[in-house]
Motif scaffolding. Structure first.
Motif, mmCIF file in Angstrom:
data_model
loop_
_atom_site.group_PDB
_atom_site.id
_atom_site.type_symbol
_atom_site.label_atom_id
_atom_site.label_comp_id
_atom_site.label_asym_id
_atom_site.label_seq_id
_atom_site.Cartn_x
_atom_site.Cartn_y
_atom_site.Cartn_z
ATOM 1 N N PHE A 53 1.338 5.019 6.924
ATOM 2 C CA PHE A 53 1.723 3.630 6.690
ATOM 3 C C PHE A 53 3.213 3.415 6.964
ATOM 4 N N VAL A 54 4.041 4.342 6.485
ATOM 5 C CA VAL A 54 5.482 4.219 6.696
ATOM 6 C C VAL A 54 5.810 4.270 8.187
ATOM 7 N N PHE A 94 0.178 7.806 3.109
ATOM 8 C CA PHE A 94 1.491 7.195 2.866
ATOM 9 C C PHE A 94 2.396 7.356 4.082
ATOM 10 N N CYS A 103 0.828 -1.211 0.000
ATOM 11 C CA CYS A 103 0.000 0.000 0.000
ATOM 12 C C CYS A 103 0.861 1.259 0.000
ATOM 13 N N SER A 104 1.966 1.223 0.751
ATOM 14 C CA SER A 104 2.852 2.379 0.796
ATOM 15 C C SER A 104 3.473 2.651 -0.570
ATOM 16 N N GLY A 118 10.795 8.027 2.547
ATOM 17 C CA GLY A 118 9.968 7.039 3.236
ATOM 18 C C GLY A 118 10.435 5.616 3.000
#
Length: 282
Positions: A212-213, A209, A13-14, A61
């Motif tokens: 998530f990271v 983003f 997803c990231s 990231g």
């Protein structure tokens, strides 16, 4: 790795969100903002959001979670350090180019520099990021810093990386809002024209983003395990510190335990031999 499937889901997803953010930034500048160029005009300014998103957000990231990739755990720590540092250096180059573009545009159009909160925070973060990379190269990549110094500075290195990454995302969201307010005059930003909705969506994707990271970065079960090779040689003139990392601490404690057990067994055998000798003389 515990929760391997969950990690892969967050990672996938990231990556998708990061690629999508860069793609949407390109769509934004080509569809609404005169594309990209290097002539002192608006097209030159457009390099600023595109390169900041690509470098300061997406590549940074990925760089800070590269140690978490389980298929790299069998690679040497030194190799992963080079990959980690290389990604950060690429991101820094893109950041510098984006800053040159925005300053050159402002100077060409006689627009004041460094007057907004976005510019203050953004330039500060760029300087801190360069210092963080230089600090990491000198302390952790080059083999000169003592183990005790590396250990004591590691919490600061980790905290600085997380702080810079999170603040970069907040600063990017400030920049989007500032750009839309200045650029959208008819229709106004407050009327939610298509460009405003598009850029707001881009900012929201960047926020997710980043979330998530940071989630992958802060899960202890997804942390790279300590080196299995406990016979790492310390720098000349320094003894191995058993508190330097988990693996060496475990090995040292196991060694101490083995010595104690060996000495106990030897003492017991000596006592038995003494008792046998005493019986034989009676």
């Amino acid at each position: 790795m515990e929760g391997y499937k969950s990690f892969l889901c967050f990672l996938a997803c990231s990556l998708v969100l990061g690629f999508l953010a860069v793609l949407l930034a390109l769509v934004w500048v080509f569809h609404w903002r005169e594309g990209l160029g290097w002539d002192g005009g608006p097209a030159e300014f457009n390099w600023h959001p595109v390169l900041m998103i690509a470098g300061f957000i997406f590549i940074q990231g990925i760089a800070i979670v590269v140690y978490r990739l389980p298929w790299t755990w069998k690679c040497s720590k030194l190799l992963m350090k080079f990959i980690h540092a290389g990604l950060h250096c690429i991101a820094l180059i893109l950041v510098v180019v984006s800053l040159v573009a925005v300053f050159d545009f402002h100077n060409a159009k006689s627009i004041p520099n460094m007057y907004s909160l976005h510019s203050w925070v953004g330039l500060t973060l760029a300087i801190l990021y360069a210092m963080q990379i230089l600090f990491g190269l000198l302390v952790y990549l080059l083999p000169f810093a003592p183990l005790s110094l590396r250990k004591s500075l590691m919490p600061l290195h980790i905290y600085s990386g997380i702080f810079i990454f999170g603040t970069v995302i907040a600063t990017a969201l400030m920049g989007f809002t500032e750009k839309l307010i200045f650029s959208l005059k008819s229709p106004l930003y407050s009327t939610s024209p298509p460009e405003a909705t598009f850029v707001n969506t881009l900012g929201f994707l960047i926020l997710i983003f980043g979330a998530f990271v940071l989630w992958m970065l802060t899960r202890p079960q997804w942390k790279r395990p300590p080196e299995t090779n406990s016979k790492l040689q310390p720098p000349p003139g320094e003894t191995l510190d058993c508190t330097e990392n988990e693996s060496t601490a475990t090995d040292c404690s196991n060694a101490d335990k083995s010595d104690v057990e060996f000495n106990s067994e030897a003492a017991a055998r000596r006592r038995k031999l003494d008792e046998a000798g005493q019986r034989s003389t009676m």
